[in-house]
Design a protein around this motif. Structure first.
Motif, short mmCIF file in Angstrom:
data_model
loop_
_atom_site.label_atom_id
_atom_site.label_comp_id
_atom_site.label_asym_id
_atom_site.label_seq_id
_atom_site.Cartn_x
_atom_site.Cartn_y
_atom_site.Cartn_z
N ARG B 61 0.78 -1.39 0.19
CA ARG B 61 0.09 0.09 0.06
C ARG B 61 0.93 1.24 0.22
N GLU B 64 2.09 1.62 -3.52
CA GLU B 64 1.26 2.29 -4.75
C GLU B 64 0.71 3.82 -4.04
N THR B 65 0.69 4.01 -2.89
CA THR B 65 0.15 5.17 -2.42
C THR B 65 1.26 6.51 -2.70
N LEU B 66 2.55 5.95 -2.64
CA LEU B 66 3.63 7.09 -2.16
C LEU B 66 4.86 6.72 -3.11
N ASN B 69 3.76 6.10 -8.74
CA ASN B 69 2.67 6.76 -9.37
C ASN B 69 1.98 5.73 -10.28
#
Lengths: 235, 81
Positions: B61, B64-66, B69
């Motif tokens: 997570r 994919e969050t930080l 991109n």
């Protein structure tokens, strides 16, 4: 009542003072906003300025996206209520925030580009371009190293179809942007991002033209209710 | 403590002018036969305890969050030996 337009300063912001100045010249009250304050101070619109927020570490705009000030901004912008203009690094922040589709990548030439740039306004139907006429050409400054706009073909087709390409480079995109796209809007027309810098072209003394002032006067007209965003995106 | 490696690469369809510049340098330096180079990023993420399913999911997570991109980049996770 004078409209209050916030300008966010992130660590590494460069053009926040010019944005404040452009807001003032346009006739609004500029309100400085600080990245670490989860408070928009009740402003009517927000400008995310150019620069190198958080040193451009990781990816341009990737860390600024999670700044406390963005907590209130993102839902208000996504709902269509809050006009937001992202310029250069601000455009990158808007794409990283998924408020706008696509991404900004390294210029095709790998060179930082710093020049006066001719643009064609493709849509006067946004909160930030209502004072322009579709097809009008303007000259503003382009200065960026990672300004190449890219998105998948379906996204580009949808942007074109729905009139959300706001400004395009004339004579070919110097950074290699897909379909010569220099700026785009969200589906409501309240969120606009562009790579070139209208805030540097608001007075004859310091800019290549005064062509950029229209972005700031447009949002004032929009806030006054004379130019509703999305009313006529084609023109 | 465990270490999770996250490799981030531009998607194949995204132009990588930095990789192209490296290919150009290869030719000038006499490294013949280099047809393509694509440049990516490697993150070494150290976590408390074992890299079990839940912790790996947390790193996924994070990626994919930080770290990546997903609009322009793919990423892969693996636990370091």
């Amino acid at each position: 009542m004078t409209a209050r337009v916030g300008v966010v300063t992130f660590p590494g912001s460069l053009d926040d003072r010019d944005a404040v100045r452009a807001v003032r010249i346009a006739g609004a009250e500029p309100v400085p906003l600080w990245h670490a304050d989860a408070d928009l101070k009740g402003v009517d619109a927000v400008v995310l300025p150019g620069g190198f927020s958080y040193g451009d570490y990781l990816r341009c705009g990737a860390i600024a996206r999670f700044a406390p000030v963005m907590g209130e901004l993102v839902p208000a912008a996504r709902s269509g209520a809050l006009p937001v203009l992202g310029i250069c690094n601000g455009f990158q922040v808007l794409c990283e925030s998924h408020l706008l589709p696509g991404a900004l990548t390294r210029n095709r030439s790998l060179h930082f580009i710093n020049r006066e740039q001719r643009l064609r306004v493709e849509s006067a139907g946004t909160a930030w371009t209502g004072r322009y006429t579709a097809g009008e050409e303007i000259t503003v400054v382009l200065k960026s190293g990672e300004g190449r706009y890219t998105a998948d073909a379906a996204t580009l087709d949808e942007l074109e179809r729905s009139g959300r390409v706001v400004v395009r480079y004339t004579g070919g995109a110097p950074n290699g942007s897909d379909r010569d796209i220099a700026g785009i809007a969200n589906e409501h027309g309240n969120v606009v991002g562009l790579m070139p810098h209208p805030e540097h072209a608001v007075e004859a003394l310091t800019g290549p033209s005064e062509d950029g002032l229209g972005f700031f006067t447009s949002v004032l007209a929009h806030l006054a209710g004379t130019v509703p965003a999305g009313a006529d995106r084609s023109g | 403590m465990a270490r999770v490696i996250v490799d981030v690469m531009l998607k194949p369809e995204i132009l990588d002018p930095q990789g192209q510049a490296i290919v150009g340098a290869c030719g000038r330096l006499g490294f013949s036969g280099i047809e393509q180079v694509r440049q990516g990023k490697r993150f070494e993420v150290e976590i408390d305890g074992e890299a079990d399913g839940a912790r790996l999911e947390e790193v996924r997570r994070l990626a994919e969050t930080l770290l990546a991109n997903p609009v322009i980049e793919d990423f892969e996770l693996r636990v370091a030996d």
